[in-house]
Design a protein around this motif. Sequence first.
Motif, PDB file in Angstrom:
ATOM      1  N   UNK A   4       9.117   9.099 -11.145  1.00 50.09           N
ATOM      2  CA  UNK A   4       8.876   7.664 -11.227  1.00 50.09           C
ATOM      3  C   UNK A   4       9.290   7.014  -9.914  1.00 50.09           C
ATOM      4  N   UNK A   5       8.296   6.431  -9.223  1.00 50.45           N
ATOM      5  CA  UNK A   5       8.577   5.740  -7.971  1.00 50.45           C
ATOM      6  C   UNK A   5       8.929   4.282  -8.229  1.00 50.45           C
ATOM      7  N   UNK A   6       9.717   3.724  -7.345  1.00 48.34           N
ATOM      8  CA  UNK A   6      10.042   2.310  -7.403  1.00 48.34           C
ATOM      9  C   UNK A   6      10.379   1.834  -5.997  1.00 48.34           C
ATOM     10  N   UNK A   7      10.423   0.507  -5.840  1.00 48.61           N
ATOM     11  CA  UNK A   7      10.831  -0.060  -4.562  1.00 48.61           C
ATOM     12  C   UNK A   7       9.704  -0.606  -3.715  1.00 48.61           C
ATOM     13  N   UNK A   8       8.476  -0.429  -4.159  1.00 46.99           N
ATOM     14  CA  UNK A   8       7.366  -0.983  -3.407  1.00 46.99           C
ATOM     15  C   UNK A   8       7.332  -2.493  -3.515  1.00 46.99           C
ATOM     16  N   UNK A   9       6.446  -3.096  -2.713  1.00 51.03           N
ATOM     17  CA  UNK A   9       6.310  -4.535  -2.759  1.00 51.03           C
ATOM     18  C   UNK A   9       5.583  -5.063  -1.540  1.00 51.03           C
ATOM     19  N   UNK A  10       5.695  -6.368  -1.365  1.00 49.37           N
ATOM     20  CA  UNK A  10       5.058  -7.057  -0.237  1.00 49.37           C
ATOM     21  C   UNK A  10       6.120  -7.395   0.797  1.00 49.37           C
ATOM     22  N   UNK A  11       5.848  -7.051   2.045  1.00 45.83           N
ATOM     23  CA  UNK A  11       6.800  -7.307   3.119  1.00 45.83           C
ATOM     24  C   UNK A  11       6.022  -7.688   4.377  1.00 45.83           C
ATOM     25  N   UNK A  12       6.638  -8.469   5.223  1.00 52.34           N
ATOM     26  CA  UNK A  12       6.003  -8.833   6.475  1.00 52.34           C
ATOM     27  C   UNK A  12       6.128  -7.700   7.498  1.00 52.34           C
ATOM     28  N   UNK A  13       5.217  -7.685   8.434  1.00 48.02           N
ATOM     29  CA  UNK A  13       5.278  -6.694   9.508  1.00 48.02           C
ATOM     30  C   UNK A  13       6.635  -6.771  10.205  1.00 48.02           C
ATOM     31  N   UNK A  14       7.189  -5.592  10.476  1.00 51.22           N
ATOM     32  CA  UNK A  14       8.510  -5.519  11.071  1.00 51.22           C
ATOM     33  C   UNK A  14       9.633  -5.412  10.066  1.00 51.22           C
ATOM     34  N   UNK A  15       9.305  -5.637   8.810  1.00 52.08           N
ATOM     35  CA  UNK A  15      10.315  -5.586   7.760  1.00 52.08           C
ATOM     36  C   UNK A  15      10.595  -4.177   7.276  1.00 52.08           C
ATOM     37  N   UNK A  90       0.176  -0.139   4.822  1.00 54.02           N
ATOM     38  CA  UNK A  90      -0.221  -0.581   3.489  1.00 54.02           C
ATOM     39  C   UNK A  90      -0.959   0.529   2.756  1.00 54.02           C
ATOM     40  N   UNK A  91      -0.453   0.870   1.564  1.00 53.22           N
ATOM     41  CA  UNK A  91      -1.019   1.978   0.786  1.00 53.22           C
ATOM     42  C   UNK A  91      -0.264   2.083  -0.529  1.00 53.22           C
ATOM     43  N   UNK A  92      -0.791   2.904  -1.413  1.00 51.41           N
ATOM     44  CA  UNK A  92      -0.021   3.326  -2.577  1.00 51.41           C
ATOM     45  C   UNK A  92       0.768   4.562  -2.152  1.00 51.41           C
ATOM     46  N   UNK A  93       2.069   4.525  -2.379  1.00 50.04           N
ATOM     47  CA  UNK A  93       2.940   5.619  -2.005  1.00 50.04           C
ATOM     48  C   UNK A  93       3.286   6.438  -3.249  1.00 50.04           C
ATOM     49  N   UNK A  94       3.128   7.740  -3.121  1.00 50.86           N
ATOM     50  CA  UNK A  94       3.380   8.658  -4.220  1.00 50.86           C
ATOM     51  C   UNK A  94       4.482   9.640  -3.832  1.00 50.86           C
ATOM     52  N   UNK A  95       5.277  10.027  -4.805  1.00 50.31           N
ATOM     53  CA  UNK A  95       6.186  11.143  -4.559  1.00 50.31           C
ATOM     54  C   UNK A  95       5.640  12.387  -5.247  1.00 50.31           C
ATOM     55  N   UNK A 113       3.384   8.270 -10.358  1.00 48.76           N
ATOM     56  CA  UNK A 113       2.252   7.383 -10.595  1.00 48.76           C
ATOM     57  C   UNK A 113       1.940   6.496  -9.399  1.00 48.76           C
ATOM     58  N   UNK A 114       2.855   6.415  -8.457  1.00 47.45           N
ATOM     59  CA  UNK A 114       2.632   5.643  -7.248  1.00 47.45           C
ATOM     60  C   UNK A 114       3.238   4.253  -7.307  1.00 47.45           C
ATOM     61  N   UNK A 115       3.540   3.723  -6.133  1.00 49.65           N
ATOM     62  CA  UNK A 115       4.039   2.360  -5.996  1.00 49.65           C
ATOM     63  C   UNK A 115       3.349   1.718  -4.800  1.00 49.65           C
ATOM     64  N   UNK A 116       2.922   0.482  -4.974  1.00 51.29           N
ATOM     65  CA  UNK A 116       2.155  -0.201  -3.940  1.00 51.29           C
ATOM     66  C   UNK A 116       3.077  -0.769  -2.870  1.00 51.29           C
ATOM     67  N   UNK A 117       2.725  -0.504  -1.628  1.00 48.63           N
ATOM     68  CA  UNK A 117       3.392  -1.114  -0.479  1.00 48.63           C
ATOM     69  C   UNK A 117       2.343  -1.903   0.293  1.00 48.63           C
ATOM     70  N   UNK A 118       2.609  -3.175   0.480  1.00 47.38           N
ATOM     71  CA  UNK A 118       1.692  -4.041   1.213  1.00 47.38           C
ATOM     72  C   UNK A 118       2.453  -4.702   2.352  1.00 47.38           C
ATOM     73  N   UNK A 119       1.945  -4.531   3.554  1.00 47.66           N
ATOM     74  CA  UNK A 119       2.580  -5.095   4.734  1.00 47.66           C
ATOM     75  C   UNK A 119       1.648  -6.154   5.320  1.00 47.66           C
ATOM     76  N   UNK A 120       2.116  -7.365   5.352  1.00 46.78           N
ATOM     77  CA  UNK A 120       1.302  -8.461   5.869  1.00 46.78           C
ATOM     78  C   UNK A 120       1.560  -8.661   7.358  1.00 46.78           C
ATOM     79  N   UNK A 121       0.527  -9.119   8.041  1.00 46.07           N
ATOM     80  CA  UNK A 121       0.649  -9.324   9.501  1.00 46.07           C
ATOM     81  C   UNK A 121       1.096 -10.733   9.836  1.00 46.07           C
TER      82      UNK A 121
END
Length: 121
Positions: A4-15, A90-95, A113-121
Amino acid sequence: VQLVESGGGLVQAGGSLRLSCAASGGTFNTYAMGWFRQAPEKEREVVASINWSGGSTYYADFVKGRFTISRDNAKNTMYLQMNSLKPEDTAVYYCGADPRGWNWRRTPYYWGQGTQVTVSS
């Protein structure tokens, strides 16, 4: 084995973000583990891999110096510390977990099952 993955989310570039992969139902401390990612319309690719003890690691060139893979066998958990994130991360990250030994080129036997990571510019 359940991952079970966790910790993904939306973050700004450089974060930064820290992903976790919690394992249950197997012998975590004997498994090679890895992080993979899949962006829209792209194939899944390996990001980083770690052997059972944490003594050997592999990183894809595009994350070297920015991401760190680690594991805590006492907690049955693997981590991915991601720093200096870029929009292209930016991608779905899987372990993945593999009881067959460490080989970063090999497709893992078990997947989360994957966790979404989105990096905004």
